[in-house]
Motif scaffolding. Structure first.
Motif, PDB file in Angstrom:
ATOM      1  N   SER A   1     106.549  90.742 -56.164  1.00 10.87           N
ATOM      2  CA  SER A   1     106.245  89.378 -56.594  1.00 10.87           C
ATOM      3  C   SER A   1     106.567  88.411 -55.473  1.00 10.87           C
ATOM      4  O   SER A   1     107.428  88.679 -54.632  1.00 10.87           O
ATOM      5  CB  SER A   1     107.022  89.006 -57.859  1.00 10.87           C
ATOM      6  N   ASP A   2     105.852  87.287 -55.465  1.00 13.98           N
ATOM      7  CA  ASP A   2     106.112  86.286 -54.429  1.00 13.98           C
ATOM      8  C   ASP A   2     107.462  85.604 -54.650  1.00 13.98           C
ATOM      9  O   ASP A   2     108.003  85.006 -53.742  1.00 13.98           O
ATOM     10  CB  ASP A   2     104.972  85.261 -54.339  1.00 13.98           C
ATOM     11  N   GLN A   3     108.044  85.749 -55.860  1.00 10.00           N
ATOM     12  CA  GLN A   3     109.356  85.152 -56.138  1.00 10.00           C
ATOM     13  C   GLN A   3     110.505  86.078 -55.755  1.00 10.00           C
ATOM     14  O   GLN A   3     111.500  85.645 -55.205  1.00 10.00           O
ATOM     15  CB  GLN A   3     109.492  84.833 -57.623  1.00 10.00           C
ATOM     16  N   TRP A   4     110.384  87.366 -56.084  1.00  8.91           N
ATOM     17  CA  TRP A   4     111.527  88.273 -55.977  1.00  8.91           C
ATOM     18  C   TRP A   4     111.384  89.320 -54.887  1.00  8.91           C
ATOM     19  O   TRP A   4     112.298  90.114 -54.666  1.00  8.91           O
ATOM     20  CB  TRP A   4     111.761  88.992 -57.314  1.00  8.91           C
ATOM     21  N   GLY A   5     110.236  89.393 -54.230  1.00  9.25           N
ATOM     22  CA  GLY A   5     110.040  90.441 -53.245  1.00  9.25           C
ATOM     23  C   GLY A   5     109.684  91.743 -53.936  1.00  9.25           C
ATOM     24  O   GLY A   5     109.060  91.736 -54.988  1.00  9.25           O
ATOM     25  N   GLU A   6     110.101  92.864 -53.356  1.00  5.56           N
ATOM     26  CA  GLU A   6     109.761  94.162 -53.939  1.00  5.56           C
ATOM     27  C   GLU A   6     110.956  94.771 -54.647  1.00  5.56           C
ATOM     28  O   GLU A   6     112.058  94.814 -54.104  1.00  5.56           O
ATOM     29  CB  GLU A   6     109.280  95.128 -52.854  1.00  5.56           C
ATOM     30  N   GLU A   7     110.713  95.227 -55.868  1.00  4.32           N
ATOM     31  CA  GLU A   7     111.724  95.959 -56.623  1.00  4.32           C
ATOM     32  C   GLU A   7     111.162  97.332 -56.937  1.00  4.32           C
ATOM     33  O   GLU A   7     109.980  97.474 -57.232  1.00  4.32           O
ATOM     34  CB  GLU A   7     112.047  95.250 -57.939  1.00  4.32           C
TER      35      GLU A   7
ATOM     36  N   ASP B   1      97.162  89.637 -56.623  1.00  7.46           N
ATOM     37  CA  ASP B   1      96.869  89.461 -55.202  1.00  7.46           C
ATOM     38  C   ASP B   1      97.848  90.360 -54.454  1.00  7.46           C
ATOM     39  O   ASP B   1      98.570  91.130 -55.078  1.00  7.46           O
ATOM     40  CB  ASP B   1      96.984  87.981 -54.779  1.00  7.46           C
ATOM     41  N   LYS B   2      97.876  90.275 -53.116  1.00  6.10           N
ATOM     42  CA  LYS B   2      98.743  91.216 -52.392  1.00  6.10           C
ATOM     43  C   LYS B   2     100.232  90.917 -52.547  1.00  6.10           C
ATOM     44  O   LYS B   2     101.060  91.697 -52.106  1.00  6.10           O
ATOM     45  CB  LYS B   2      98.348  91.302 -50.922  1.00  6.10           C
ATOM     46  N   TRP B   3     100.566  89.801 -53.196  1.00  3.16           N
ATOM     47  CA  TRP B   3     101.976  89.455 -53.392  1.00  3.16           C
ATOM     48  C   TRP B   3     102.440  89.605 -54.829  1.00  3.16           C
ATOM     49  O   TRP B   3     103.617  89.456 -55.124  1.00  3.16           O
ATOM     50  CB  TRP B   3     102.234  88.012 -52.930  1.00  3.16           C
ATOM     51  N   ASN B   4     101.537  89.839 -55.750  1.00  7.76           N
ATOM     52  CA  ASN B   4     101.905  89.959 -57.161  1.00  7.76           C
ATOM     53  C   ASN B   4     101.208  91.177 -57.748  1.00  7.76           C
ATOM     54  O   ASN B   4     100.049  91.105 -58.139  1.00  7.76           O
ATOM     55  CB  ASN B   4     101.507  88.689 -57.926  1.00  7.76           C
TER      56      ASN B   4
END
Length: 77
Positions: free
Chosen positions: A31-37, A11-14
């Motif tokens: 990821s919805d957990q860690w943000g953007e890496e 999805d747009k967050w993962n």
């Protein structure tokens, strides 16, 4: 010219994408957990080494198809 490869997008967050910019491989993982890496690799072997550590086969014992899809997508880069 930058070529973008979508490794997976749930999805747009993962999602995980790899952009090929000349010799550089720019990997972006959202990821919805860690943000953007974001990581930059200078070679495909270097990137595949990271992939082996980030996606160990043991984590996908209950879903080996997902593991194969992710590894195949990285090999297309």
């Amino acid at each position: 010219m930058i070529k973008k490869h979508v490794i997976y997008k749930k999805d747009k967050w993962n999602m995980l994408t790899v952009e090929v910019n000349g010799k550089q491989l720019i990997l972006r993982e959202i990821s919805d957990q860690w943000g953007e890496e974001s990581r930059t690799f200078l070679s495909r072997p270097e990137m595949m080494h990271w992939v082996a550590e980030r996606f160990p086969k043991e984590k996908f014992e209950d879903n080996p198809e997902e593991y194969e899809e992710i590894i195949a997508a990285f090999k297309q880069v």
